[in-house]
Design a protein around this motif. Structure first.
Motif, PDB file in Angstrom:
ATOM      1  N   GLN A  82       0.855  -1.178   0.000  1.00 32.32           N
ATOM      2  CA  GLN A  82       0.000   0.000   0.000  1.00 32.32           C
ATOM      3  C   GLN A  82       0.889   1.224   0.000  1.00 32.32           C
ATOM      4  O   GLN A  82       1.723   1.384   0.898  1.00 32.32           O
ATOM      5  CB  GLN A  82      -0.907  -0.004   1.230  1.00 32.32           C
ATOM      6  N   MET A  83       0.699   2.083  -0.991  1.00 32.95           N
ATOM      7  CA  MET A  83       1.532   3.275  -1.120  1.00 32.95           C
ATOM      8  C   MET A  83       0.635   4.509  -1.058  1.00 32.95           C
ATOM      9  O   MET A  83      -0.260   4.667  -1.892  1.00 32.95           O
ATOM     10  CB  MET A  83       2.300   3.247  -2.444  1.00 32.95           C
ATOM     11  N   ASN A  84       0.870   5.322  -0.057  1.00 28.51           N
ATOM     12  CA  ASN A  84       0.105   6.553   0.133  1.00 28.51           C
ATOM     13  C   ASN A  84       0.994   7.772  -0.073  1.00 28.51           C
ATOM     14  O   ASN A  84       2.221   7.669  -0.038  1.00 28.51           O
ATOM     15  CB  ASN A  84      -0.493   6.588   1.538  1.00 28.51           C
ATOM     16  N   SER A  85       0.361   8.909  -0.279  1.00 29.88           N
ATOM     17  CA  SER A  85       1.093  10.177  -0.442  1.00 29.88           C
ATOM     18  C   SER A  85       2.219  10.030  -1.450  1.00 29.88           C
ATOM     19  O   SER A  85       3.374  10.419  -1.186  1.00 29.88           O
ATOM     20  CB  SER A  85       1.639  10.640   0.913  1.00 29.88           C
ATOM     21  N   LEU A  86       1.901   9.493  -2.592  1.00 32.82           N
ATOM     22  CA  LEU A  86       2.926   9.235  -3.595  1.00 32.82           C
ATOM     23  C   LEU A  86       3.568  10.513  -4.098  1.00 32.82           C
ATOM     24  O   LEU A  86       2.918  11.567  -4.211  1.00 32.82           O
ATOM     25  CB  LEU A  86       2.329   8.437  -4.753  1.00 32.82           C
ATOM     26  N   LYS A  87       4.863  10.403  -4.400  1.00 32.01           N
ATOM     27  CA  LYS A  87       5.658  11.521  -4.881  1.00 32.01           C
ATOM     28  C   LYS A  87       6.211  11.194  -6.264  1.00 32.01           C
ATOM     29  O   LYS A  87       6.369  10.012  -6.604  1.00 32.01           O
ATOM     30  CB  LYS A  87       6.824  11.768  -3.926  1.00 32.01           C
ATOM     31  N   PRO A  88       6.536  12.207  -7.057  1.00 37.88           N
ATOM     32  CA  PRO A  88       7.133  11.919  -8.376  1.00 37.88           C
ATOM     33  C   PRO A  88       8.382  11.045  -8.289  1.00 37.88           C
ATOM     34  O   PRO A  88       8.624  10.224  -9.178  1.00 37.88           O
ATOM     35  CB  PRO A  88       7.455  13.314  -8.916  1.00 37.88           C
ATOM     36  N   GLU A  89       9.139  11.173  -7.220  1.00 35.58           N
ATOM     37  CA  GLU A  89      10.355  10.357  -7.071  1.00 35.58           C
ATOM     38  C   GLU A  89      10.054   8.892  -6.776  1.00 35.58           C
ATOM     39  O   GLU A  89      10.967   8.066  -6.750  1.00 35.58           O
ATOM     40  CB  GLU A  89      11.284  10.941  -5.997  1.00 35.58           C
ATOM     41  N   ASP A  90       8.788   8.561  -6.543  1.00 39.69           N
ATOM     42  CA  ASP A  90       8.411   7.156  -6.396  1.00 39.69           C
ATOM     43  C   ASP A  90       8.211   6.471  -7.753  1.00 39.69           C
ATOM     44  O   ASP A  90       7.980   5.257  -7.797  1.00 39.69           O
ATOM     45  CB  ASP A  90       7.104   7.029  -5.591  1.00 39.69           C
ATOM     46  N   THR A  91       8.287   7.223  -8.817  1.00 38.54           N
ATOM     47  CA  THR A  91       8.127   6.666 -10.154  1.00 38.54           C
ATOM     48  C   THR A  91       9.210   5.629 -10.435  1.00 38.54           C
ATOM     49  O   THR A  91      10.400   5.909 -10.300  1.00 38.54           O
ATOM     50  CB  THR A  91       8.184   7.773 -11.213  1.00 38.54           C
ATOM     51  N   ALA A  92       8.790   4.417 -10.776  1.00 35.90           N
ATOM     52  CA  ALA A  92       9.722   3.319 -11.016  1.00 35.90           C
ATOM     53  C   ALA A  92       8.928   2.081 -11.434  1.00 35.90           C
ATOM     54  O   ALA A  92       7.702   2.064 -11.349  1.00 35.90           O
ATOM     55  CB  ALA A  92      10.523   3.001  -9.755  1.00 35.90           C
ATOM     56  N   VAL A  93       9.656   1.073 -11.855  1.00 38.28           N
ATOM     57  CA  VAL A  93       9.069  -0.261 -11.986  1.00 38.28           C
ATOM     58  C   VAL A  93       9.226  -0.944 -10.636  1.00 38.28           C
ATOM     59  O   VAL A  93      10.327  -0.993 -10.082  1.00 38.28           O
ATOM     60  CB  VAL A  93       9.758  -1.076 -13.091  1.00 38.28           C
ATOM     61  N   TYR A  94       8.125  -1.453 -10.116  1.00 41.51           N
ATOM     62  CA  TYR A  94       8.119  -2.105  -8.812  1.00 41.51           C
ATOM     63  C   TYR A  94       8.100  -3.619  -9.001  1.00 41.51           C
ATOM     64  O   TYR A  94       7.264  -4.146  -9.747  1.00 41.51           O
ATOM     65  CB  TYR A  94       6.922  -1.653  -8.002  1.00 41.51           C
ATOM     66  N   TYR A  95       9.021  -4.286  -8.304  1.00 40.90           N
ATOM     67  CA  TYR A  95       9.180  -5.733  -8.407  1.00 40.90           C
ATOM     68  C   TYR A  95       8.876  -6.412  -7.079  1.00 40.90           C
ATOM     69  O   TYR A  95       9.288  -5.947  -6.020  1.00 40.90           O
ATOM     70  CB  TYR A  95      10.607  -6.082  -8.807  1.00 40.90           C
TER      71      TYR A  95
END
Length: 124
Positions: A82-95
């Motif tokens: 669960q990811m809240n308060s997302l930021k542009p720096e969280d942009t990525a491929v998640y594995y």
């Protein structure tokens, strides 16, 4: 054959939430610590969160503390992020990744199995 299939990624605006899921098959899921990692272009794959086989122990990278929550449902062979308060720096491929051991670890080398990844893009 072990399979880890991630889902739930997408394009969201900064401040939004997403829940990633990873469905596992072909392994003793309830005996396996699980982890989430991410990788952005030009960067190495980095640790996000990990959870013990029984779910009682979790650990997070500093970047996600207070915003991300890892959990698992052993009856469904599924781990969540669960990811809240997302930021542009969280942009990525998640594995999603699985260990052959019950103890969680933050290093990529500790994981035997990997999913194909799901893209998370956070716009500002």
């Amino acid at each position: 054959q072990v399979q880890l299939v991630e889902s739930g990624g997408g394009l969201v605006q900064a401040g939004a939430s997403l829940r990633l899921s990873c469905a596992a098959s072909g392994l003793a899921f309830s005996s396996s610590a699980m982890g989430w990692f991410r990788q952005s272009p030009g960067s190495e794959r980095e640790f996000v969160a990990t959870i013990s086989s029984g779910g009682g122990t979790t650990s997070y990278a500093d970047s996600g503390k207070g915003r991300f929550t890892i959990s698992r449902d052993n009856a469904k062979n599924t781990v969540y992020l669960q990811m809240n308060s997302l930021k542009p720096e969280d942009t990525a491929v998640y594995y999603c990744a699985a260990r052959n051991f019950p103890i969680p670890r933050a290093n990529t080398g500790a994981y035997a199995y990997w999913g194909q990844g799901t893209q998370v893009t956070v716009s500002s």
